[in-house]
Design an enzyme around this catalytic site. Structure first.
Site, short mmCIF file in Angstrom:
data_model
loop_
_atom_site.label_atom_id
_atom_site.label_comp_id
_atom_site.label_asym_id
_atom_site.label_seq_id
_atom_site.Cartn_x
_atom_site.Cartn_y
_atom_site.Cartn_z
N GLY A 129 7.15 0.28 33.21
CA GLY A 129 6.44 0.68 32.01
C GLY A 129 5.47 -0.38 31.56
N PHE A 161 3.10 -5.45 24.69
CA PHE A 161 2.72 -6.83 24.91
C PHE A 161 2.62 -7.20 26.38
CE2 PHE A 161 4.81 -6.32 20.91
CZ PHE A 161 3.95 -6.92 20.02
N GLY A 162 2.72 -6.19 27.22
CA GLY A 162 2.62 -6.47 28.63
C GLY A 162 3.51 -5.54 29.43
N ASP A 192 5.91 -1.78 15.57
CA ASP A 192 5.47 -0.91 16.65
C ASP A 192 6.58 0.07 17.03
OD1 ASP A 192 3.76 0.20 18.46
OD2 ASP A 192 3.95 -1.39 19.96
#
Ligand SMILES: *[C@@H]1O[C@H](CO)[C@@H](O)[C@H](O)[C@H]1NC(C)=O
Ligand SMILES: *[C@@H]1O[C@H](CO)[C@@H](O)[C@H](O)[C@H]1NC(C)=O
Ligand SMILES: *[C@@H]1O[C@H](CO)[C@@H](O)[C@H](O)[C@H]1NC(C)=O
Ligand SMILES: *[C@@H]1O[C@H](CO)[C@@H](O)[C@H](O)[C@H]1NC(C)=O
Ligand SMILES: *[C@@H]1O[C@H](CO)[C@@H](O)[C@H](O)[C@H]1NC(C)=O
Ligand SMILES: *[C@@H]1O[C@H](CO)[C@@H](O)[C@H](O)[C@H]1NC(C)=O
Ligand SMILES: *[C@@H]1O[C@H](CO)[C@@H](O)[C@H](O)[C@H]1NC(C)=O
Ligand SMILES: *[C@@H]1O[C@H](CO)[C@@H](O)[C@H](O)[C@H]1NC(C)=O
Ligand SMILES: *[C@@H]1O[C@H](CO)[C@@H](O)[C@H](O)[C@H]1NC(C)=O
Ligand SMILES: *[C@@H]1O[C@H](CO)[C@@H](O)[C@H](O)[C@H]1NC(C)=O
Length: 844
Positions: free
Chosen positions: A535, A539-540, A653
């Site tokens: 996924g 943030f990365g 988030d």
């Protein structure tokens, strides 16, 4: 059954179910009449119904009382729980016999159950089912002259108005004690192992929960006139009264809102006492649990039965000891795979049985203590006695167990080791003291010696390599992710046995957060290969990794240049690791080398929530109960972040792809605290960077960059509406309507909220989905101050009775959705907040 059902039909059913359910039964059985087959009698007000019912597992038929309007059928009393009948043809029936007793006759005409009154009642008797659920045998001409009542013989349920206690028999000075006895299993009304009883030793002022009517594993504490010390909350739920005089001692209770709510205490098959409530007239099995004792399933004695081991807090959490297998008869419990050789108490089992050492186990209940000199003596005492099943030798001397082992619980207990007696054939490694044949020992020597040499050699090489490694990173060493054992590193006791370097974080923070070498992380994730990528988070990217032991992990590789130094990163990671809650994904470790910042999390086998709720096929796999419990779990997790964690984190988030599901579909929030690593930790602040996902961001946050706990509440509201509707907020295209939030608001306003719910699940079982929609709408109100706090949300979700405020018009409903996935990018003019980053919308 047709899963689909028209929305209007659903609504009608929810609102008017009671009207359909009241059957036109009579409430009285008179002499000369009989009850058989599917005939029932119904109490005057229609609440209770008496008749025959069958259970799932067998053809057994029982006479019982249930709530006439609750589905699934909720049995509150069973007459013949010990002696079921097998035939409900006209020939098996309930009637009043010539001598005035109520009798249940089976198909052959023999008595299966009877009220057993010795002194025959007056000639004119009738049996009536009263409005409180009491089935009474009384004089026809004098209703207050009762000969018998079902309230005196409860099964597992204690209804309001019934007495629970004991009578003093003056004739022979003994007690006649009432007990609530659990069903044997959820579909077998036969008496089970768990019961609730008043303690006659304390004159009834304490209530006990017992196993096998002998081992008490929970007690209420002494009643002080208004409450039980171990269950203080009961005082607010019901009106409990204690009565004690020469002839009888009992508790009884009435409910505060009995006009609206049906209450009952149940001695559950889980070994817990539960107080449940259902809303009168709703027609659906909306039984909400309001009280449970013991709260923790692990406190129930012998929940897993004979030779069963309790491994967790779920009902499926029983396993068998080695050499045993499940008996599979509906109740937990295990039996030997290889039967014992010795049958009599006199023939010792020497030679045929050996001992299997078992650690990580709380010692079983009911041991016997022996006086012996040493461990050898303890062992041979058990070996010599056929009925001995295990021994343990330790601080408390020699303990042996006779008969079945009960109440085994997995625990970290390295001091005490249990030695379980099993057939020799079940033991892979022969016991060393066995005077075994020479051949076998030769083989052992031939195999073991070279193996030991190889291991020793490997160890020396490893140590040398390790020392070299240490020399390289002289200050702080890195762990090897591949060989790391996450299971054992979690336990407190193991910390003591590890070397000092490993626990440096443990000593400092009371918790281990290992730092792994970059090389080992690379190997575990197959060099961050595309095939391992599971996924793309805010943030990365996230990769799946595997240690040598086969433990699966999730590896989050943070985007480069987080703007933080090495030390800050490590400090932040350590803080995040300390946030531990069952609804948060656990941080297991991190890596900070060569400009890489990597976080290592536990791996969730069911991936993220969005892969279920937005998938046309998989969304059918999560039923209402699961969805409601997911909503509750998420709420608990956020509440913890907001109010109970030391850091008081605002997530910023929250979205469906950030809710991960474990193998039991428990939700766990991920990516919390990551925003901190990227800077900006004050609550309610004008952020330097906006992190978040379109569709979930509160207006004040999206438009002004202001975030607070209430912006998380907003995201939660969106999430709830998505879970209930099975539709995405963004990407929701309804020709004549707005996005999901606007659509929800429209339906709510036009009093058609049920049209919002996911049609793939059919009719909702109760009002919970409706309440979720209401709560969801409250959470997305325009003004942050109008939105509830997370603790308000948790209590609204928890208390099904509390009235909910009506929602005001939510944000973003007056305008068409301006937020379109494509139009957002960091250089979009509309959002000119400094350093804005909007995370990818695609689920990971
Ligand atoms: C009861 O059983 C009879 C025959 O067995 C059947 O005709 C009748 O419909 C049943 N009634 C109900 C309410 O199920
Ligand atoms: C049910 O009753 C019939 C006669 O009415 C009998 O033949 C049959 O064996 C009975 N069944 C059981 C399971 O007892
Ligand atoms: C009715 O029965 C009750 C209980 O046995 C008794 O106290 C009462 O006197 C009876 N009343 C009449 C009118 O017989
Ligand atoms: C006492 O008497 C009752 C019946 O009156 C009987 O059921 C019970 O077993 C007796 N108890 C003892 C200890 O004899
Ligand atoms: C009451 O006390 C006796 C003697 O101490 C004991 O054997 C019995 O188990 C106790 N009963 C309960 C319900 O604890
Ligand atoms: C429960 O207790 C009875 C005696 O009170 C005993 O005979 C029986 O074996 C016990 N059951 C178990 C499973 O230990
Ligand atoms: C019982 O205990 C509670 C809490 O300790 C106390 O508030 C209450 O007043 C006590 N009631 C009585 C009647 O002593
Ligand atoms: C509680 O029950 C008792 C008797 O059962 C009754 O007298 C009392 O008024 C009730 N209290 C409340 C607050 O309902
Ligand atoms: C069960 O859960 C409780 C908290 O919910 C926890 O304290 C306890 O350790 C758990 N027991 C086991 C055996 O996992
Ligand atoms: C086995 O041990 C139990 C408990 O110590 C004892 O009652 C029994 O008599 C012993 N049996 C033999 C054969 O020694």
């Amino acid at each position: 059954m047709d899963k689909e059902c028209k929305y209007s039909q659903c609504l009608l059913l929810l609102l008017f179910a009671c009207k359909f359910c009241l059957s036109k039964g009579v409430d009285t059985l008179s002499r000369g009449q009989s009850l058989s087959g599917n005939e029932t009698i119904v109490s005057k007000d229609g609440t209770f119904e008496l008749g025959f019912f069958a259970t799932g597992r067998s053809n057994n038929v029982y006479l019982g009382i249930w709530y006439s309007s609750l589905a699934p059928k909720t049995i509150v009393w069973v007459a013949n729980r010990v002696e079921p009948i097998f035939n409900t043809s006209q020939t098996s029936r309930l009637e009043i016999s010539k001598d005035g007793n109520l009798v249940l006759l089976d198909h052959s005409g023999s008595i299966a159950w009877s009220t057993n009154l010795v002194s025959a009642p007056a000639s004119s008797v009738e049996a009536v089912l009263l409005d409180n659920g009491n089935f009474v045998l009384r004089e026809t001409s004098n209703a207050s002259n009762l000969f018998w009542q079902s309230f005196d013989y409860p099964t597992d349920t204690w209804l309001p108005g019934a007495k629970l206690g004991y009578k003093m028999l003056s004739s022979n000075n003994s007690y006649e004690v009432q007990r609530l006895v659990s069903w044997r299993s959820t579909d077998d009304p036969a008496p089970g192992m768990f019961s609730l009883v008043l303690d006659t030793n304390t004159s009834g002022s304490e209530i006990l929960i017992q196993w096998n009517k002998s081992v008490s594993y929970w007690n209420s504490g002494i009643w002080n006139g208004s409450m039980f010390p171990s269950a203080p909350e009961l005082k607010y739920l019901i009106n409990l009264t204690f009565v004690s005089d020469q002839s009888e001692t009992y508790y009884t209770y009435s409910a505060f809102e009995s006009a609206v709510v049906l209450w009952r205490f149940v001695m559950d098959t889980s070994g817990q006492l539960k107080l449940l409530q259902a809303t009168r007239g709703l027609g659906y099995g909306a039984s909400a649990l309001t009280f449970t004792q013991p709260i923790d399933q692990s406190d129930v004695y012998a929940f897993c039965g004979e030779f069963g081991v309790f491994t967790g807090n779920y009902s499926s959490s029983c396993t068998c000891l080695e050499g045993f297998e499940s008996t599979n008869d509906g109740v937990p419990g295990c039996a030997r795979k290889t039967p014992q050789r010795c049958k009599t108490n006199t023939s010792p089992e020497r030679g045929n049985a050996g001992f299997l050492p078992i650690s990580n186990m709380k010692l079983p209940g009911n041991p016997q203590s022996l006086l012996v000199e040493n461990e050898g003596g303890c062992k041979s005492a058990c070996q010599e006695n056929c009925s001995c099943t295990a021994y343990s030798y330790g601080g408390s001397g020699c303990l042996i167990w006779i008969g079945a082992l009960l109440d085994l619980k997995q625990a970290v207990d390295v001091q005490k080791k249990l030695h379980l007696k099993v057939a020799t054939s079940e033991i892979q490694v022969p016991p060393t003291d066995n005077s075994g044949d020479k051949k076998r020992s030769t083989i052992i020597v031939a195999v073991v010696v070279p193996l030991a040499a190889a291991i020793l050699g490997g160890f020396i090489i490893f140590v040398t390599w390790k020392i070299k490694q240490r020399g390289k990173n002289s200050k702080e060493s890195s762990e090897d992710l591949l060989s790391y054992d996450f299971d054992s590193s979690n336990s407190e006791t193991d910390i003591e046995t590890k070397n000092v370097n490993d626990v440096r974080q443990g000593k400092k923070g009371g918790l281990i957060l290992p730092f792994f070498s970059y090389a080992s992380v690379c190997t575990a994730t197959n060099n961050f290969s595309a095939g391992n990528k599971i996924g793309e988070g805010g943030f990365g990217p996230v990769y799946k990794g595997k240690s040598l032991k086969g433990q699966e992990i999730a590896v989050k590789r943070l985007s480069r240049g987080s703007g933080q130094g090495l030390k800050e990163f490590r400090n932040e990671a350590l803080l995040i690791a300390k946030l531990q809650h069952r609804n948060l994904v656990r941080l297991l470790g991190c890596c900070n080398e060569q400009e890489e910042s990597i976080l290592i999390y536990e791996y969730m086998s069911n991936k993220s929530l969005d892969s279920f709720i937005f998938d046309p096929v998989k969304q059918m796999q999560i039923d209402w109960d699961t969805r409601i419990s997911i909503v509750q779990g998420i709420a608990q997790g956020i509440l913890y972040l907001h109010e109970y964690s030391r850091l008081r984190i605002v997530h910023r988030d929250l979205k469906a792809s950030n809710i991960l599901l474990d193998s039991e579909m428990n939700p766990k929030i991920s990516d919390f605290g990551t925003a901190r690593i990227f800077g900006g930790s004050d609550s309610k602040t004008n952020t330097k960077r906006i992190v978040g996902t379109p569709g979930y961001m509160a207006p004040e946050y999206l438009l002004e960059g202001l975030f607070s706990a209430k912006s998380d509440v907003y995201s939660f509201g969106v999430l709830v509406l998505e879970i209930v509707s099975g539709r995405k907020n963004t990407g929701f295209h309804n020709s004549d309507s707005l996005h999901l939030l606007g659509h929800a608001w429209e339906l709510w306003n036009s009093k058609r909220p049920l049209e919002l719910i996911d049609p793939s699940l059919g009719c909702p079982p109760d009002v919970a989905p409706l309440r979720c929609i209401n709560i969801g709408l409250l959470c997305i109100e325009e003004n942050p101050n109008d939105r509830p706090t997370m603790s308000d949300v948790v209590s609204m979700l928890g208390n099904e009775l509390a009235a909910l405020p009506s929602p005001k018009q939510p944000a973003f409903t007056a305008i068409r959705p301006v937020i379109n996935t494509k139009s957002i990018s960091s250089n979009d003019q509309k959002f000119s907040v400094n350093g804005l980053t909007i995370s990818s919308v695609e689920p990971r």
